[in-house]
Design an enzyme around this catalytic site. Structure first.
Site, PDB file in Angstrom:
ATOM      1  N   TYR A   1     -32.930 -21.930  38.119  1.00  0.00           N
ATOM      2  CA  TYR A   1     -31.747 -21.244  38.616  1.00  0.00           C
ATOM      3  C   TYR A   1     -30.632 -22.222  38.977  1.00  0.00           C
ATOM      4  O   TYR A   1     -29.463 -21.849  38.998  1.00  0.00           O
ATOM      5  CB  TYR A   1     -32.082 -20.434  39.876  1.00  0.00           C
ATOM      6  CG  TYR A   1     -32.609 -19.049  39.625  1.00  0.00           C
ATOM      7  CD1 TYR A   1     -33.731 -18.843  38.833  1.00  0.00           C
ATOM      8  CD2 TYR A   1     -31.998 -17.937  40.196  1.00  0.00           C
ATOM      9  CE1 TYR A   1     -34.224 -17.578  38.620  1.00  0.00           C
ATOM     10  CE2 TYR A   1     -32.491 -16.657  39.992  1.00  0.00           C
ATOM     11  CZ  TYR A   1     -33.604 -16.487  39.202  1.00  0.00           C
ATOM     12  OH  TYR A   1     -34.084 -15.224  38.992  1.00  0.00           O
TER      13      TYR A   1
ATOM     14  N   LYS B   1     -47.282 -23.069  35.480  1.00  0.00           N
ATOM     15  CA  LYS B   1     -47.547 -23.077  34.039  1.00  0.00           C
ATOM     16  C   LYS B   1     -47.892 -24.521  33.676  1.00  0.00           C
ATOM     17  O   LYS B   1     -47.224 -25.164  32.845  1.00  0.00           O
ATOM     18  CB  LYS B   1     -46.299 -22.551  33.293  1.00  0.00           C
ATOM     19  CG  LYS B   1     -46.495 -22.330  31.808  1.00  0.00           C
ATOM     20  CD  LYS B   1     -47.357 -21.129  31.459  1.00  0.00           C
ATOM     21  CE  LYS B   1     -47.603 -21.059  29.955  1.00  0.00           C
ATOM     22  NZ  LYS B   1     -48.608 -20.023  29.581  1.00  0.00           N
TER      23      LYS B   1
ATOM     24  N   ASP C   1     -48.877 -16.532  33.459  1.00  0.00           N
ATOM     25  CA  ASP C   1     -49.174 -15.392  32.576  1.00  0.00           C
ATOM     26  C   ASP C   1     -50.442 -14.667  33.023  1.00  0.00           C
ATOM     27  O   ASP C   1     -50.497 -13.434  33.055  1.00  0.00           O
ATOM     28  CB  ASP C   1     -49.228 -15.822  31.101  1.00  0.00           C
ATOM     29  CG  ASP C   1     -50.062 -17.065  30.859  1.00  0.00           C
ATOM     30  OD1 ASP C   1     -50.515 -17.696  31.831  1.00  0.00           O
ATOM     31  OD2 ASP C   1     -50.269 -17.424  29.669  1.00  0.00           O
TER      32      ASP C   1
ATOM     33  N   ASP D   1     -39.365 -14.542  40.775  1.00  0.00           N
ATOM     34  CA  ASP D   1     -38.451 -13.438  40.492  1.00  0.00           C
ATOM     35  C   ASP D   1     -39.146 -12.397  39.628  1.00  0.00           C
ATOM     36  O   ASP D   1     -39.134 -11.196  39.913  1.00  0.00           O
ATOM     37  CB  ASP D   1     -37.203 -13.976  39.772  1.00  0.00           C
ATOM     38  CG  ASP D   1     -36.242 -12.857  39.394  1.00  0.00           C
ATOM     39  OD1 ASP D   1     -35.959 -12.014  40.264  1.00  0.00           O
ATOM     40  OD2 ASP D   1     -35.791 -12.826  38.239  1.00  0.00           O
TER      41      ASP D   1
ATOM     42  N   ASP E   1     -40.862  -8.360  40.761  1.00  0.00           N
ATOM     43  CA  ASP E   1     -40.509  -7.041  40.186  1.00  0.00           C
ATOM     44  C   ASP E   1     -41.792  -6.335  39.756  1.00  0.00           C
ATOM     45  O   ASP E   1     -41.957  -5.134  39.967  1.00  0.00           O
ATOM     46  CB  ASP E   1     -39.578  -7.183  38.967  1.00  0.00           C
ATOM     47  CG  ASP E   1     -38.099  -7.032  39.345  1.00  0.00           C
ATOM     48  OD1 ASP E   1     -37.752  -7.395  40.484  1.00  0.00           O
ATOM     49  OD2 ASP E   1     -37.312  -6.569  38.501  1.00  0.00           O
TER      50      ASP E   1
HETATM   51  C1  IPM Z   1     -33.619 -11.121  43.044  1.00  0.00           C
HETATM   52  C2  IPM Z   1     -32.568 -10.833  41.993  1.00  0.00           C
HETATM   53  C3  IPM Z   1     -31.658 -12.047  41.868  1.00  0.00           C
HETATM   54  C4  IPM Z   1     -32.520 -13.228  41.434  1.00  0.00           C
HETATM   55  C5  IPM Z   1     -30.471 -11.860  40.897  1.00  0.00           C
HETATM   56  C6  IPM Z   1     -29.604 -10.670  41.290  1.00  0.00           C
HETATM   57  C7  IPM Z   1     -29.637 -13.098  40.786  1.00  0.00           C
HETATM   58  O1  IPM Z   1     -33.171 -10.488  40.798  1.00  0.00           O
HETATM   59  O2  IPM Z   1     -33.257 -11.403  44.206  1.00  0.00           O
HETATM   60  O3  IPM Z   1     -34.808 -11.050  42.723  1.00  0.00           O
HETATM   61  O4  IPM Z   1     -32.791 -13.400  40.236  1.00  0.00           O
HETATM   62  O5  IPM Z   1     -32.925 -13.997  42.300  1.00  0.00           O
HETATM   63 MG    MG Z   2     -35.286 -10.252  40.906  1.00  0.00          MG
END
Ligand code: IPM
Ligand code: MG
Length: 356
Positions: free
Chosen positions: A141, A188, A220, A244, A248
């Protein structure tokens, strides 16, 4: 005592859900003898529209003098032009970096009342209670990036120093000591050099925590095991982008992205608290967003920045009670027809906090 809270609502549903988190903080404060002063700041797309900058200097200053920061979400189709010079996400990445928020805690706990809301079988989910500790101010990032060959080749770079890896690992091990004493370090290492440094650093740090079990998992394989045996995890620690993606995925264990909170911590007590979901522009302004991720983030704010554990638990218990009574926002309603709005959900939870 009056606590200063910087509120950065941001874009889309961000302002709607942070308003409910603030409402709940006020209610729990009233019940326990604290007051809060909320000061609003601009971040993301709205900050670009107003000032041309996704992270104005005043916003950084506001956060720096606050006791804690509540953030909504940033981004939306309005600012999605890939050729634009500035993007809303730069505001979020910028504030994380400016405040030194290197450890991002994302707890995933299944509300008992929502066992059937997930797309996964209840028998797989039962007992899920894990925290992902995501490194937040390094890695790909923040590495060097750019284009060459007249724009036809692009590159991003993943860079980690041993010190950056070690400090976030220590957060994970300390947290595991307060929980079930197990750390899963995710990398990884079969491919990436940063991951090999990550793994050897984890082995070294683990020696300082003989009471905590440390296992390594490739990212993975972790993605697979998260939906195969989620209840077996306690603390998962990993680098920025892996964290990240995995969070999710992990959010679906709880039934909805709308449920999950996060705490971004630095050295010291200043922290930033935000739901893990995005700005959800498709439902913005409709009053149907789930504010629980933001409200549970406020609970983490009470716990980690203000050290008000009892108050944090009161908020978490209020969320569980309201869900147990059957109240649902649309995202977690399942086949149930009746739903409550964003504001109603916030009011119900606030009422529970002030009545205990
Ligand atoms: C998160 C989001 C952010 C990230 C984006 C919006 C930049 O997905 O906080 O998980 O990737 O960190
Ligand atoms: Mg995110």
């Amino acid at each position: 005592m009056a606590y200063q809270i910087a509120v950065l609502g941001g874009d889309g549903i961000g302002p709607e859900v942070t308003a409910e988190a603030a409402r709940v903080l006020e209610a729990v404060g009233r019940a326990h003898g604290h007051s809060f002063v909320f000061e609003q700041g601009l971040i993301g797309g709205i900050a670009i529209d107003t000032t041309g900058n996704p992270l104005p200097d005043e916003t950084v200053a506001l956060c720096q003098r606050a006791d804690a920061v509540l953030l909504g979400a940033v981004g939306g189709p309005r600012w999605d032009d890939p050729t634009a010079a500035v993007r809303p996400e730069q505001g979020l990445l910028g504030i994380r970096k400016a405040l030194g928020l290197y450890a991002n805690l994302r707890p995933v706990k299944l509300a008992p009342a929502l066992l059937d809301s997930s797309t996964l079988k209840a028998s797989v989910l039962e007992g899920t209670d894990l925290v992902v500790v995501r490194e937040l101010t390094g890695g790909i990032y923040f590495g060097e990036r750019g284009r060459r060959d007249g724009g036809r080749t692009a590159f991003d770079t993943m860079v980690y120093s041993e010190a950056e890896i070690e400090r976030v690992l220590r957060v994970a091990f300390e947290l595991a000591r307060l929980r079930r004493h197990k750390v899963t370090s995710v990398d990884k290492a079969n491919v990436l050099e940063t991951s090999r440094l990550w793994r050897s650093t984890a082995d070294r740090v683990a020696r300082d925590y003989p009471d905590v079990t440390c296992e390594h998992l490739l990212v993975d394989a972790c993605a697979m095991h998260l939906i195969r045996r989620p209840a077996s995890f306690d603390v998962i620690v990993t680098e920025n982008m892996f964290g990240d993606i995995l969070t999710d995925e992990a959010s679906m264990l709880s039934g909805s992205m709308g449920m999950l909170p996060s705490a971004s911590l630095a050295e010291g007590t200043l922290g930033l608290y935000e739901p893990i979901h995005g700005s959800a522009p498709d439902i913005a302004g409709k009053g149907i967003a789930n504010p629980i991720g933001a409200i549970l983030s406020a609970a983490l704010l009470l716990r980690y920045s203000l050290k008000l554990e009892q108050e944090a638990r009161a908020v978490e218990a209020a969320v569980d009670s309201v869900l147990a009574q059957g109240y649902r926002t649309a995202d977690i309603a399942g086949p149930q027809a009746e739903t409550v709005s964003t504001t109603q959900m916030g009011q119900l939870i606030a009422r529970h906090c002030s009545s205990d």
